[in-house]
Design an enzyme around this catalytic site. Sequence first.
Site, PDB file in Angstrom:
ATOM      1  N   THR A   1      66.125 -15.857 -51.404  1.00 37.70           N
ATOM      2  CA  THR A   1      67.510 -15.395 -51.548  1.00 37.70           C
ATOM      3  C   THR A   1      68.493 -16.471 -51.114  1.00 37.70           C
ATOM      4  O   THR A   1      69.545 -16.661 -51.736  1.00 37.70           O
ATOM      5  CB  THR A   1      67.729 -14.102 -50.752  1.00 37.70           C
ATOM      6  OG1 THR A   1      66.754 -13.138 -51.145  1.00 37.70           O
ATOM      7  CG2 THR A   1      69.114 -13.533 -50.995  1.00 37.70           C
ATOM      8  N   ASP A   2      68.182 -17.195 -50.059  1.00 34.18           N
ATOM      9  CA  ASP A   2      69.000 -18.344 -49.669  1.00 34.18           C
ATOM     10  C   ASP A   2      69.040 -19.372 -50.796  1.00 34.18           C
ATOM     11  O   ASP A   2      70.103 -19.925 -51.118  1.00 34.18           O
ATOM     12  CB  ASP A   2      68.421 -19.011 -48.417  1.00 34.18           C
ATOM     13  CG  ASP A   2      68.971 -18.430 -47.126  1.00 34.18           C
ATOM     14  OD1 ASP A   2      70.108 -17.932 -47.133  1.00 34.18           O
ATOM     15  OD2 ASP A   2      68.263 -18.479 -46.110  1.00 34.18           O
ATOM     16  N   LEU A   3      67.892 -19.644 -51.379  1.00 34.57           N
ATOM     17  CA  LEU A   3      67.815 -20.680 -52.411  1.00 34.57           C
ATOM     18  C   LEU A   3      68.571 -20.276 -53.674  1.00 34.57           C
ATOM     19  O   LEU A   3      69.308 -21.092 -54.246  1.00 34.57           O
ATOM     20  CB  LEU A   3      66.353 -20.979 -52.732  1.00 34.57           C
ATOM     21  CG  LEU A   3      65.527 -21.528 -51.556  1.00 34.57           C
ATOM     22  CD1 LEU A   3      64.064 -21.659 -51.937  1.00 34.57           C
ATOM     23  CD2 LEU A   3      66.080 -22.861 -51.080  1.00 34.57           C
TER      24      LEU A   3
END
Length: 452
Positions: free
Chosen positions: A222-224
């Site tokens: 999700t960060d990526l």
Amino acid sequence: MYGSSFRSLSAAFGKSALFPSSRYGSNRFIVRRGLETAASAPIAGKGKLPLAGIRVLDMSRVLAGPYCTQILGDLGAEIIKIEHPTRGDDTRAWGPPFAKYLDGREGPGESAYYLSVNRNKKSVGLSFAHPEGVEILHELAKECDILVENYLPGSLKKYNMDYETIRKINPRLIYASITGYGQTGPYSNRPGFDVMVEAEFGLMHLTGSRDGPPVKVGVAVTDLTTGLYACNSIMAALLHRATTGEGQHLDVCLSDCQTATLANMASSVLISGKKDSGRWGTAHPSVVPYQGFKTADGDIFIGGANDRLFGILCEKLGKPEWKKDPKFASNNERVKNRVELERLIETETKKRTTKEWLDLFEGCGMPYAAVNDVQGTLNHEHTIARGMVKEIVHPVCGPIKILNTPVKYSNADPSIRSPPPLLGQHTDEVLRERLGLSDERIKELKKGGVLA
């Protein structure tokens, strides 16, 4: 706060002492005009960097923001990474493993986590808890095209680094705010790491083995994806600015990006009205066989995603009669009878090694793949052939290997031009060359704890 402190600084040092007057004359206008041209005109030719001339003030840390700015840096933008002068980016301490220092300095080394998302950047150690630090940031913001930050909404306002303040300083600036839950909404003031958003917004519920508990994805996906969305929106904003001259504020958050990347799973729920399809491990809820199977020494993924491909699989498994069996002749029937079919397939796949199956399936036209660990991936012949791992020389850790930029261009050459920087490695260079501060003034600010 800033206004009074700025007046006191000016009185104490004079504007020319901190920021030479030449920065406010015609030379500075030429610099800005150069950046405008770089932002609006395509740069063609092999070996060129598409974002050459674009400057980014990177006030982000951990993963989503640094991943976004690393992509911009790979494409040629100058990334000025602002870090706390003593502890730096949080991920500097996130280890082991560490790349060990070879020059005798204290500490475990540079963390692998930090090294993964901070190449092609210049590190400036600066505390904006000091008024002088805020003034420096304001001057840097004047010189930049993009600002990326990932603080809680409203946190930067007390330092006069919020968008409304900065847009008055540089109306052309593209200001990207990356947060857990966005600038608005009932959760906007919550801190949010990747795993919390995976849990709250559906991804964890879809991930894991059948009848097993929810599990997080193996990387902070999700960060990526949020970093990718942020980078994409910055590119669009640069194009918009090239035609209108306008900067803008980008509100990018993990919760929105996670919800968006539910993609076909979300669409299925919206259309059917059902909760969701649940967890399927490596299998697919509506295509059979399309999953991993055990071999004699590991696992292999098989994609018999339609009737023709299933027929190929049957032939390769030595079971041509399966494709004529009414229970398996169509995908709809295979889905209904998946438990029986999966058991039959795995009985066969366990009879050979993964390598033997790979050799047998080679060239058959059916998608298949070994299930590799990360070491196997990095040493994979295709990974090597595509140049996805590069060895670079770090200034104090020596040779280290890092992932390469993934996209190949026909008329440009994104590249790794500098290793991830040491904390404050470029403080003097950036403030001297970009803002014209004298060595003596930089020393004074370091002594006062403003800089590192």
